[in-house]
Design a protein around this motif. Sequence first.
Motif, PDB file in Angstrom:
ATOM      1  N   HIS A   1      47.685 -80.714 -26.461  1.00 27.96           N
ATOM      2  CA  HIS A   1      48.698 -80.868 -25.543  1.00 27.96           C
ATOM      3  C   HIS A   1      49.290 -82.108 -25.180  1.00 27.96           C
ATOM      4  N   ARG A   2      50.542 -82.410 -24.928  1.00 29.23           N
ATOM      5  CA  ARG A   2      51.039 -83.501 -24.536  1.00 29.23           C
ATOM      6  C   ARG A   2      50.218 -84.217 -23.460  1.00 29.23           C
ATOM      7  N   SER A   3      49.728 -85.594 -23.678  1.00 26.70           N
ATOM      8  CA  SER A   3      48.897 -86.209 -22.671  1.00 26.70           C
ATOM      9  C   SER A   3      49.326 -86.406 -21.331  1.00 26.70           C
ATOM     10  N   TYR A   4      50.783 -86.376 -21.330  1.00 26.39           N
ATOM     11  CA  TYR A   4      51.346 -86.337 -20.050  1.00 26.39           C
ATOM     12  C   TYR A   4      51.162 -85.235 -19.057  1.00 26.39           C
ATOM     13  N   VAL A   5      50.510 -84.040 -19.616  1.00 28.01           N
ATOM     14  CA  VAL A   5      50.313 -82.859 -18.900  1.00 28.01           C
ATOM     15  C   VAL A   5      49.106 -82.866 -18.287  1.00 28.01           C
ATOM     16  N   LYS A   6      49.153 -82.895 -17.015  1.00 25.85           N
ATOM     17  CA  LYS A   6      47.683 -83.309 -16.125  1.00 25.85           C
ATOM     18  C   LYS A   6      47.396 -81.999 -15.224  1.00 25.85           C
ATOM     19  N   GLY A   7      46.302 -82.006 -14.689  1.00 28.32           N
ATOM     20  CA  GLY A   7      45.863 -81.075 -13.707  1.00 28.32           C
ATOM     21  C   GLY A   7      45.374 -79.503 -14.351  1.00 28.32           C
ATOM     22  N   TRP A   8      45.599 -79.402 -15.658  1.00 25.97           N
ATOM     23  CA  TRP A   8      45.368 -78.415 -16.315  1.00 25.97           C
ATOM     24  C   TRP A   8      43.938 -78.412 -17.055  1.00 25.97           C
ATOM     25  N   LYS A   9      42.948 -77.498 -16.865  1.00 28.02           N
ATOM     26  CA  LYS A   9      41.637 -77.460 -17.369  1.00 28.02           C
ATOM     27  C   LYS A   9      41.361 -76.065 -18.313  1.00 28.02           C
ATOM     28  N   ILE A  10      40.777 -76.376 -19.590  1.00 23.20           N
ATOM     29  CA  ILE A  10      40.529 -75.256 -20.361  1.00 23.20           C
ATOM     30  C   ILE A  10      39.186 -74.452 -19.645  1.00 23.20           C
ATOM     31  N   SER A  11      39.446 -72.976 -20.089  1.00 29.34           N
ATOM     32  CA  SER A  11      38.497 -72.098 -19.921  1.00 29.34           C
ATOM     33  C   SER A  11      37.975 -71.393 -20.952  1.00 29.34           C
ATOM     34  N   PRO A  12      36.988 -70.346 -20.778  1.00 30.92           N
ATOM     35  CA  PRO A  12      36.756 -69.615 -21.976  1.00 30.92           C
ATOM     36  C   PRO A  12      37.688 -68.234 -21.950  1.00 30.92           C
ATOM     37  N   SER A  13      38.835 -68.352 -21.433  1.00 29.63           N
ATOM     38  CA  SER A  13      39.725 -67.249 -21.413  1.00 29.63           C
ATOM     39  C   SER A  13      40.939 -67.850 -21.304  1.00 29.63           C
ATOM     40  N   HIS A  14      41.986 -67.397 -22.091  1.00 30.94           N
ATOM     41  CA  HIS A  14      43.376 -67.885 -22.085  1.00 30.94           C
ATOM     42  C   HIS A  14      44.154 -66.925 -20.663  1.00 30.94           C
ATOM     43  N   TYR A  15      43.364 -66.514 -20.138  1.00 33.54           N
ATOM     44  CA  TYR A  15      44.173 -65.562 -18.822  1.00 33.54           C
ATOM     45  C   TYR A  15      43.868 -66.483 -17.630  1.00 33.54           C
ATOM     46  N   LEU A  16      42.878 -67.407 -17.670  1.00 34.83           N
ATOM     47  CA  LEU A  16      42.469 -68.014 -16.473  1.00 34.83           C
ATOM     48  C   LEU A  16      43.280 -69.132 -16.304  1.00 34.83           C
ATOM     49  N   ASN A  17      43.529 -69.206 -14.909  1.00 35.84           N
ATOM     50  CA  ASN A  17      43.979 -70.720 -14.619  1.00 35.84           C
ATOM     51  C   ASN A  17      45.369 -70.825 -15.117  1.00 35.84           C
ATOM     52  N   GLN A  18      46.100 -70.069 -15.037  1.00 34.62           N
ATOM     53  CA  GLN A  18      47.438 -69.970 -15.709  1.00 34.62           C
ATOM     54  C   GLN A  18      48.603 -70.022 -14.508  1.00 34.62           C
ATOM     55  N   ASP A  19      48.306 -69.875 -13.151  1.00 38.19           N
ATOM     56  CA  ASP A  19      49.371 -70.047 -12.041  1.00 38.19           C
ATOM     57  C   ASP A  19      50.317 -71.129 -12.155  1.00 38.19           C
ATOM     58  N   LEU A  20      49.687 -72.320 -12.847  1.00 38.98           N
ATOM     59  CA  LEU A  20      50.323 -73.603 -12.947  1.00 38.98           C
ATOM     60  C   LEU A  20      50.556 -74.415 -11.400  1.00 38.98           C
ATOM     61  N   SER A  21      49.789 -73.753 -10.326  1.00 36.36           N
ATOM     62  CA  SER A  21      49.932 -74.581  -9.084  1.00 36.36           C
ATOM     63  C   SER A  21      49.504 -75.807  -9.220  1.00 36.36           C
ATOM     64  N   GLY A  22      48.511 -76.138  -9.868  1.00 35.04           N
ATOM     65  CA  GLY A  22      47.941 -77.428  -9.938  1.00 35.04           C
ATOM     66  C   GLY A  22      48.147 -78.450 -10.910  1.00 35.04           C
ATOM     67  N   VAL A  23      49.172 -77.983 -11.878  1.00 38.92           N
ATOM     68  CA  VAL A  23      49.607 -78.614 -13.061  1.00 38.92           C
ATOM     69  C   VAL A  23      50.695 -79.644 -12.517  1.00 38.92           C
ATOM     70  N   TRP A  24      50.662 -80.970 -13.049  1.00 39.66           N
ATOM     71  CA  TRP A  24      51.729 -82.010 -12.750  1.00 39.66           C
ATOM     72  C   TRP A  24      51.883 -83.006 -14.067  1.00 39.66           C
ATOM     73  N   LEU A  25      53.050 -83.793 -14.057  1.00 42.91           N
ATOM     74  CA  LEU A  25      53.605 -84.328 -15.302  1.00 42.91           C
ATOM     75  C   LEU A  25      53.377 -85.761 -14.820  1.00 42.91           C
ATOM     76  N   GLU A  26      52.838 -86.344 -16.053  1.00 42.68           N
ATOM     77  CA  GLU A  26      52.795 -88.095 -15.617  1.00 42.68           C
ATOM     78  C   GLU A  26      53.930 -88.578 -16.415  1.00 42.68           C
ATOM     79  N   GLN A  27      54.887 -88.623 -15.870  1.00 43.32           N
ATOM     80  CA  GLN A  27      56.228 -89.101 -16.663  1.00 43.32           C
ATOM     81  C   GLN A  27      57.087 -90.003 -15.871  1.00 43.32           C
TER      82      GLN A  27
END
Length: 535
Positions: free
Chosen positions: A509-535
């Motif tokens: 992913h683009r390095s400016y995407v912050k606050g998202w961490k990978i998990s062993p499932s593509h269903y987890l951690n997807q509400d985007l509430s903690g994601v932010w952009l370093e731009q």
Amino acid sequence: MRIPFSKLAISLAAGLALALGAVGPAAMAAKKGGVLRYVVPAEPPSFDGHRETTFALIHPIAPFYSVLIRVNPDNPGSPTDFVCDLCTEMPKPTDDNSYIFKIRKGVKFSDGSALTAHDVVATFNKIINPPAGVASARKAFYVMVDSVTATDDHTVKFKLKYPSGAFIPALANPYNFIYAKKVLDKDMHWYEKNVLGSGPFRFKERQAGALISGVRNPDYYHPGKPYLDGFEAIFAKKQSLRVQAVRGDRAAIEFRGFPPKSRDDLKKALGKDLTVQESNWNCVLIASPNHKKKPFDDPRVRRALSLAIDRWGGSQYLSQIAIVKAVGGVAFPGHPLAATKEELQKIAGYWPDIKKSRAEAKRLLKEAGVPNLKFTLHNRGVDQPYKIVGTWLIDQWRQIGLQVEQRVQPTGPFYATLRKKKDFDVSIDFNCQAVVNPLLDVAKFISDDVSGNNYGSYQDREMDKMFNAMNQAGSVSEQRAIMRKFEKRALDEQANAFITLWWYRIIPHRSYVKGWKISPSHYLNQDLSGVWLEQ
């Protein structure tokens, strides 16, 4: 507040640590603003999280909803770290096997109405005990639940039939969107085509075939969040288009995963502007024979189809071009409840000698009276890994003289065929779950009138009994012993369905995407509430 849900879960987590792969980047000071644009390989069959099992629903729709509890978004690789979302504190079980959750006050649905304990109860009653004609994909996850009640406007009580370490992980499933009771009382199907939630974002628009977008919810109950002004989930079926979108910065990320070559090409092109996160993946492709169609009602035929597949060789080849890698059985590879390599090699279809396996496959087909079997493989129109693995499977079956054609459908019609029409011979299927929780994840293999996501049209009461026994067993050793019998019957003795390969998750992913961490499932951690952009 968070608590580990049981000593048993802690022991499982210790054994699982090495299987979960890399963690995300270290925390940084978050910035507010901006719109996250990301690509999604398919459109959702419906908007109802309770009936769907696909990333195509979670990725564009999860940001609009709240859940009762969730996997800790700061530690999404853990199978035991659960935190409140709508509740105020993680409870401990009472003496009568109950869990009592206090619900936050002041939470609002996007129409301005208050969210209360009664909405939570109505939601879980729909999930656990759906009325006739209402689909609930994970109802079998709650076999231990006796009742769900509201003792007042802000208190929910789950009464269990027996103690179960699988309950809290099941409750944390990200598909458990909290719906409004007033809506469900009028129409249980309303949420299939509409959105009304209380999550970090509010629904803005849907352009069919193009995108779904959302804007920040100003009434969100987690202080300071979300950081983003909004998001756009852009639909792009072809992998080449999604890779180009990230490369050209028309999208910042795809949350599902790219194959190794795409990762390498993007890294070469973008250098420091690209960040890569990787993890083993709690997702596996399955070939499901239709037990209502001859000759697939014959276990000899089903067993022969599995014996023809060279999983060990396939792993080495396909892992270079597709998002699959590990050879495994019914449980997530590396988990304490999963089979070892030695145990797997005792199961038909996993024997180390592929020549021996294929000779036995031919013998079984001849004995069943179909030595030159012809059939059609039903598949989903998604390249990674469906079409790639489907093409490989057809080649595997040709090695024993079978003639197989492939019928590919877009996501919506694909699901309609699995769930309603059921007119396929053999279909590519999958078991992709959120929290790594094999005791419940293997519900895929129990009877279709119990499971909720078994599309093979079979009932196997022995499987049902073993599933219930595992979930009531008090030790890992007991659970593991039953799991081996369960696996042997599912994949070998009855060959009700066949495992292909487990997936491997690669997120460039683009390095400016912050606050998202990978998990062993593509269903987890997807509400985007903690994601932010370093731009």
